[in-house]
Design a protein around this motif. Structure first.
Motif, PDB file in Angstrom:
ATOM      1  N   ALA A 125       0.826  -1.204   0.000  1.00  0.00           N
ATOM      2  CA  ALA A 125       0.000   0.000   0.000  1.00  0.00           C
ATOM      3  C   ALA A 125       0.864   1.260   0.000  1.00  0.00           C
ATOM      4  CB  ALA A 125      -0.935  -0.005   1.206  1.00  0.00           C
ATOM      5  N   ALA A 126       1.924   1.275   0.803  1.00  0.00           N
ATOM      6  CA  ALA A 126       2.793   2.447   0.868  1.00  0.00           C
ATOM      7  C   ALA A 126       3.542   2.657  -0.437  1.00  0.00           C
ATOM      8  CB  ALA A 126       3.786   2.311   2.023  1.00  0.00           C
ATOM      9  N   SER A 130       2.822   6.156  -3.146  1.00  0.00           N
ATOM     10  CA  SER A 130       3.958   7.034  -3.441  1.00  0.00           C
ATOM     11  C   SER A 130       4.128   7.281  -4.932  1.00  0.00           C
ATOM     12  CB  SER A 130       5.250   6.422  -2.885  1.00  0.00           C
ATOM     13  OG  SER A 130       5.609   5.256  -3.614  1.00  0.00           O
ATOM     14  N   LYS A 131       3.393   6.536  -5.749  1.00  0.00           N
ATOM     15  CA  LYS A 131       3.585   6.628  -7.191  1.00  0.00           C
ATOM     16  C   LYS A 131       2.856   7.833  -7.792  1.00  0.00           C
ATOM     17  CE  LYS A 131       6.225   4.240  -6.708  1.00  0.00           C
ATOM     18  NZ  LYS A 131       7.631   4.309  -7.058  1.00  0.00           N
ATOM     19  N   GLU A 132       3.317   8.222  -8.980  1.00  0.00           N
ATOM     20  CA  GLU A 132       2.696   9.330  -9.704  1.00  0.00           C
ATOM     21  C   GLU A 132       1.235   9.005  -9.965  1.00  0.00           C
ATOM     22  OE1 GLU A 132       3.431  11.938 -13.795  1.00  0.00           O
ATOM     23  OE2 GLU A 132       4.789  10.314 -13.241  1.00  0.00           O
ATOM     24  N   GLY A 133       0.389   9.983  -9.754  1.00  0.00           N
ATOM     25  CA  GLY A 133      -1.043   9.757  -9.868  1.00  0.00           C
ATOM     26  C   GLY A 133      -1.695   9.576  -8.517  1.00  0.00           C
ATOM     27  N   PHE A 134      -0.906   9.206  -7.521  1.00  0.00           N
ATOM     28  CA  PHE A 134      -1.380   9.108  -6.144  1.00  0.00           C
ATOM     29  C   PHE A 134      -0.670  10.189  -5.315  1.00  0.00           C
ATOM     30  CE2 PHE A 134      -2.144   4.949  -7.941  1.00  0.00           C
ATOM     31  CZ  PHE A 134      -3.383   4.592  -7.438  1.00  0.00           C
ATOM     32  N   ASN A 150      13.167   2.929   3.335  1.00  0.00           N
ATOM     33  CA  ASN A 150      13.786   3.275   2.053  1.00  0.00           C
ATOM     34  C   ASN A 150      12.940   4.323   1.336  1.00  0.00           C
ATOM     35  OD1 ASN A 150      14.819   3.412  -0.547  1.00  0.00           O
ATOM     36  ND2 ASN A 150      15.122   1.213  -0.733  1.00  0.00           N
ATOM     37  N   LYS A 151      13.407   5.557   1.315  1.00  0.00           N
ATOM     38  CA  LYS A 151      12.631   6.639   0.727  1.00  0.00           C
ATOM     39  C   LYS A 151      12.657   6.626  -0.799  1.00  0.00           C
ATOM     40  CE  LYS A 151      10.456   8.290   4.010  1.00  0.00           C
ATOM     41  NZ  LYS A 151      10.217   6.928   4.449  1.00  0.00           N
ATOM     42  N   ASP A 152      13.568   5.883  -1.404  1.00  0.00           N
ATOM     43  CA  ASP A 152      13.529   5.723  -2.863  1.00  0.00           C
ATOM     44  C   ASP A 152      12.307   4.919  -3.281  1.00  0.00           C
ATOM     45  OD1 ASP A 152      15.880   7.125  -3.226  1.00  0.00           O
ATOM     46  OD2 ASP A 152      17.138   5.334  -3.110  1.00  0.00           O
ATOM     47  N   THR A 153      11.870   4.024  -2.401  1.00  0.00           N
ATOM     48  CA  THR A 153      10.713   3.174  -2.692  1.00  0.00           C
ATOM     49  C   THR A 153       9.448   3.687  -2.031  1.00  0.00           C
ATOM     50  OG1 THR A 153      12.198   1.268  -2.782  1.00  0.00           O
ATOM     51  CG2 THR A 153       9.850   0.798  -2.607  1.00  0.00           C
ATOM     52  N   TYR A 154       9.573   4.216  -0.831  1.00  0.00           N
ATOM     53  CA  TYR A 154       8.407   4.631  -0.043  1.00  0.00           C
ATOM     54  C   TYR A 154       8.512   6.116   0.302  1.00  0.00           C
ATOM     55  CZ  TYR A 154       8.102  -0.442   0.433  1.00  0.00           C
ATOM     56  OH  TYR A 154       8.040  -1.793   0.170  1.00  0.00           O
ATOM     57  N   SER A 155       8.433   6.947  -0.705  1.00  0.00           N
ATOM     58  CA  SER A 155       8.721   8.381  -0.534  1.00  0.00           C
ATOM     59  C   SER A 155       7.640   9.125   0.233  1.00  0.00           C
ATOM     60  CB  SER A 155       8.919   9.045  -1.899  1.00  0.00           C
ATOM     61  OG  SER A 155       7.756   8.884  -2.703  1.00  0.00           O
ATOM     62  N   THR A 156       6.428   8.578   0.325  1.00  0.00           N
ATOM     63  CA  THR A 156       5.347   9.286   1.020  1.00  0.00           C
ATOM     64  C   THR A 156       4.921   8.565   2.295  1.00  0.00           C
ATOM     65  OG1 THR A 156       3.557   8.168  -0.202  1.00  0.00           O
ATOM     66  CG2 THR A 156       4.512  10.138  -1.209  1.00  0.00           C
ATOM     67  N   PHE A 157       5.811   7.729   2.829  1.00  0.00           N
ATOM     68  CA  PHE A 157       5.491   6.921   4.011  1.00  0.00           C
ATOM     69  C   PHE A 157       6.204   7.453   5.243  1.00  0.00           C
ATOM     70  CE2 PHE A 157       6.427   3.353   6.883  1.00  0.00           C
ATOM     71  CZ  PHE A 157       5.142   2.874   7.107  1.00  0.00           C
ATOM     72  N   ALA A 158       5.473   7.505   6.339  1.00  0.00           N
ATOM     73  CA  ALA A 158       6.037   7.858   7.652  1.00  0.00           C
ATOM     74  C   ALA A 158       5.397   6.937   8.682  1.00  0.00           C
ATOM     75  CB  ALA A 158       5.769   9.320   7.979  1.00  0.00           C
ATOM     76  N   ARG A 159       5.941   6.919   9.901  1.00  0.00           N
ATOM     77  CA  ARG A 159       5.354   6.061  10.934  1.00  0.00           C
ATOM     78  C   ARG A 159       5.624   6.619  12.318  1.00  0.00           C
ATOM     79  NH1 ARG A 159       8.783   0.587   9.518  1.00  0.00           N
ATOM     80  NH2 ARG A 159      10.695   1.592   8.832  1.00  0.00           N
ATOM     81  N   THR A 160       4.658   6.419  13.197  1.00  0.00           N
ATOM     82  CA  THR A 160       4.778   6.909  14.572  1.00  0.00           C
ATOM     83  C   THR A 160       5.320   5.830  15.503  1.00  0.00           C
ATOM     84  OG1 THR A 160       2.424   6.434  14.880  1.00  0.00           O
ATOM     85  CG2 THR A 160       3.035   8.705  14.372  1.00  0.00           C
ATOM     86  N   ALA A 379      -5.130  28.392  -2.184  1.00  0.00           N
ATOM     87  CA  ALA A 379      -5.021  27.381  -3.239  1.00  0.00           C
ATOM     88  C   ALA A 379      -3.701  26.636  -3.148  1.00  0.00           C
ATOM     89  CB  ALA A 379      -5.167  28.051  -4.609  1.00  0.00           C
ATOM     90  N   ALA A 380      -2.614  27.363  -2.896  1.00  0.00           N
ATOM     91  CA  ALA A 380      -1.293  26.738  -2.818  1.00  0.00           C
ATOM     92  C   ALA A 380      -1.181  25.814  -1.608  1.00  0.00           C
ATOM     93  CB  ALA A 380      -0.212  27.810  -2.764  1.00  0.00           C
ATOM     94  N   VAL A 381      -1.657  26.274  -0.455  1.00  0.00           N
ATOM     95  CA  VAL A 381      -1.574  25.471   0.764  1.00  0.00           C
ATOM     96  C   VAL A 381      -2.470  24.235   0.650  1.00  0.00           C
ATOM     97  CG1 VAL A 381      -2.080  25.433   3.244  1.00  0.00           C
ATOM     98  CG2 VAL A 381      -0.894  27.386   2.238  1.00  0.00           C
ATOM     99  N   THR A 382      -3.635  24.386   0.043  1.00  0.00           N
ATOM    100  CA  THR A 382      -4.528  23.241  -0.153  1.00  0.00           C
ATOM    101  C   THR A 382      -3.830  22.131  -0.914  1.00  0.00           C
ATOM    102  OG1 THR A 382      -6.483  24.668  -0.143  1.00  0.00           O
ATOM    103  CG2 THR A 382      -6.722  22.488  -1.142  1.00  0.00           C
ATOM    104  N   GLU A 383      -3.074  22.491  -1.914  1.00  0.00           N
ATOM    105  CA  GLU A 383      -2.344  21.503  -2.706  1.00  0.00           C
ATOM    106  C   GLU A 383      -1.190  20.889  -1.912  1.00  0.00           C
ATOM    107  OE1 GLU A 383       0.236  21.309  -6.865  1.00  0.00           O
ATOM    108  OE2 GLU A 383      -1.260  22.896  -6.576  1.00  0.00           O
ATOM    109  N   LEU A 384      -0.476  21.721  -1.167  1.00  0.00           N
ATOM    110  CA  LEU A 384       0.705  21.242  -0.446  1.00  0.00           C
ATOM    111  C   LEU A 384       0.349  20.274   0.678  1.00  0.00           C
ATOM    112  CD1 LEU A 384       2.800  24.541  -0.224  1.00  0.00           C
ATOM    113  CD2 LEU A 384       3.368  22.487  -1.540  1.00  0.00           C
ATOM    114  N   VAL A 385      -0.732  20.530   1.416  1.00  0.00           N
ATOM    115  CA  VAL A 385      -1.067  19.679   2.559  1.00  0.00           C
ATOM    116  C   VAL A 385      -1.647  18.335   2.121  1.00  0.00           C
ATOM    117  CG1 VAL A 385      -1.424  21.632   4.099  1.00  0.00           C
ATOM    118  CG2 VAL A 385      -3.383  20.656   2.883  1.00  0.00           C
ATOM    119  N   LYS A 386      -1.872  18.184   0.810  1.00  0.00           N
ATOM    120  CA  LYS A 386      -2.355  16.909   0.284  1.00  0.00           C
ATOM    121  C   LYS A 386      -1.304  16.244  -0.601  1.00  0.00           C
ATOM    122  CE  LYS A 386      -7.040  18.723   0.558  1.00  0.00           C
ATOM    123  NZ  LYS A 386      -8.326  18.982  -0.130  1.00  0.00           N
ATOM    124  N   ASN A 387      -0.103  16.797  -0.586  1.00  0.00           N
ATOM    125  CA  ASN A 387       1.006  16.275  -1.366  1.00  0.00           C
ATOM    126  C   ASN A 387       1.845  15.372  -0.466  1.00  0.00           C
ATOM    127  OD1 ASN A 387       3.857  16.224  -2.329  1.00  0.00           O
ATOM    128  ND2 ASN A 387       3.047  17.458  -4.003  1.00  0.00           N
TER     129      ASN A 387
END
Length: 520
Positions: A125-126, A130-134, A150-160, A379-387
């Motif tokens: 899932a992670a 992270s792929k383009e389009g998601f 590995n951020k090359d593979t899971y660039s949008t993943f974080a964990r607590t 508009a800019a912040v709306t896009e950034l907080v969902k990136n």
């Protein structure tokens, strides 16, 4: 006459006011610009197998949403909402739950995910998100698979939570504290534990591999590195499980007396039972170390073979925010006995982390673009907080903040920086019941393990003497002389002074710094 005129004037004025009010109702009413962040919470609704399933997750997330919308975004310009998604702790079902969120109308899609709790679900899932389009953030509360860093593979993943491999450094500290120069590592044939075993072995050998001293005169060795392989799906799976364990124990019994067991908590308990029942194995002379075994797994029915077990675990929450969360859940359920655990707190903190990152982005952007229009900034912040990429990058830069699970801080891979406690299963002499007793804590300033004041070891033979790591057949006596820490009461060590010192281990701080700098 004047009175009549004044009455007519008042009447005309009232009609004018009413006319203006009527006209105002026809005009569009300006509304406060709001950024809606819709979050999908991946949890296992109906899975009864292994795993960290926070009880009462609906109430936990409700508490988090209330706190975030009231205190993190008091102006109301960002509003966070959550909907629960069932991943069933299944890689396939988790992937379906994620992809389904992007099939409908864009206005209905989630903007990011918290969870999953299962590493096998996270792995796929992670990768997808992270792929383009998601490119949406995914902040897990319990996935500990090492490769997720590995951020090359899971660039949008974080964990607590920290990765399972993050236990390698405190394990190294523990091994040197005990002066164990021989270690066996036994791990289940599961990706999570395969990665952890490799990380542990590498860290221990890089830290101690070239060390010779009075503590380790022959240097350090991992002498029994074995995969505990069996097929759970066979009808006789439990028999196969025992046979596989016994084969390993018989093979290693003449080489080592200290074993790190990397497996699910109930499997660890089963392994200890098999070891205690194997007549050819010197169970009473051995020490066993594992991860995340708690009092819910070790109880009076297992005390004959779990006593002495050391367990490294995520630090239990004991702060005001966690207590407020517990009370919120109990009030919501009308049940004063409801209990929460560490993963309840990390689930709460996963949503809080997303909110803290979004707040940071908003404040930084508005400050840097103060001359731009509110409409453009919104508009800019709306896009950034969902990136996803942007959110995860900001998470790595966040200052430490108070969460329900304690102080929350992330490393450069967006992994929670570990805060570990070490417990030992001990039998209470008065009640004859087994309890997980805290032996080591993490020093808040250095991150090193510190012996808890007054801590006394209790091994599986009932003794306080630290077990010898070698077999009598390996050329070393089973009971050491006066200078060995096993003959010293750990609660009264005269060498303990300062946050960089450890009982019996004045060089532990140096070893830890070496491990942190050399192991990648």
């Amino acid at each position: 006459m004047n009175g009549v005129l004044r009455s007519r004037e008042s009447y005309v004025h009232m009609l004018s006011v009413l006319l203006w009010l009527a006209l105002l109702t026809l005009l569009p009413i300006p509304t406060l610009a709001v950024i809606d962040i819709k979050v999908g919470a991946l949890v296992a609704f109906d899975y009864a197998g292994y795993g960290p399933w926070p009880p009462h997750y609906t109430e936990i997330l409700s508490s988090a949403v209330t706190n975030i919308n009231s205190n993190v975004f008091p102006e109301g310009d960002i509003v966070v909402s959550v909907r629960n998604l069932n991943d069933k702790c299944s890689s396939k079902d988790g992937l379906i739950a994620v992809v389904n969120e992007f099939d409908g109308s864009p206005s209905d899609r989630v903007d990011g995910f918290i969870g999953p709790g299962c590493s096998e679900v996270c792995k796929n899932a992670a990768y997808i998100v992270s792929k383009e389009g998601f490119n949406v953030p995914m902040i897990s509360y319990a996935c500990t698979l090492d490769s997720l860093s590995n951020k090359d593979t899971y660039s949008t993943f974080a964990r607590t939570v920290s990765s399972v491999g993050a236990n390698a450094v405190p394990m190294t500290n523990l091994v040197h504290f005990m002066k164990w120069e021989r270690i066996g590592i036994i791990y289940r044939n599961i990706n999570l534990y395969e990665e952890a075993a490799a990380k542990f072995k590498k860290t221990l050998e890089q830290t101690f591999g070239n060390t010779t001293s009075s503590d380790m005169p022959d240097g350090f060795k991992v002498v029994c590195y074995k995969v505990w392989y069996y097929d759970e799906n066979q009808d006789d799976g439990k028999v196969d499980m025992k046979r596989a364990a016994n084969d390993i124990l018989n093979e290693c019994k003449d080489e080592v007396r200290v074993f790190v067991i990397l497996a699910y908590d109930s499997d660890v308990v089963q392994f200890l039972k098999f070891a205690s029942e194997l007549e050819s194995f010197p169970f009473a002379e051995c020490a066993f170390i594992t991860l995340e075994v708690t009092s819910t797994t070790v109880d009076n029915s297992t005390r004959e073979y779990t006593r002495g077990l050391l367990s490294l675990a995520q630090k239990n929450p004991a702060n005001a925010m966690f207590q407020e969360l517990v009370q919120y859940v109990r009030t919501s359920l009308n049940d004063e006995t409801a209990q929460l655990d560490v993963y309840s707190a990390t689930l709460y903190d996963s949503l809080l982390t997303y909110a803290m990152a979004a707040k940071h982005i908003k404040e930084e952007y508005y400050t840097a673009h103060s001359d731009a229009s509110d409409e453009d900034n919104l508009a800019a912040v709306t896009e950034l907080v969902k990136n996803g990429t942007e959110i995860v990058q900001v998470i790595t830069e966040l200052a430490a903040f108070q969460g329900a699970s304690g102080m929350v801080k992330f490393d450069s891979n967006a992994d929670r920086i570990a805060s570990i406690e070490v417990f030992q299963a001990q039998v209470d002499a008065t009640t004859n019941s087994v309890n997980m007793v805290r032996i080591f804590d993490t020093d808040a300033d250095t991150g090193n393990l510190e012996l808890v004041d007054g801590a006394v070891f209790q091994w599986n033979d009932g003794s306080a003497n630290i077990p010898n790591p070698r077999s009598v057949w390996s050329g070393q006596e089973a009971v050491r002389g006066e200078g060995y820490p096993g003959n010293h009461h750990p609660g009264d060590d005269p060498h303990r002074s300062g946050s960089h010192s450890h009982p019996h281990c004045p060089r532990c701080f140096l070893y830890l710094e070496t491990a942190r700098s050399e192991v990648t």
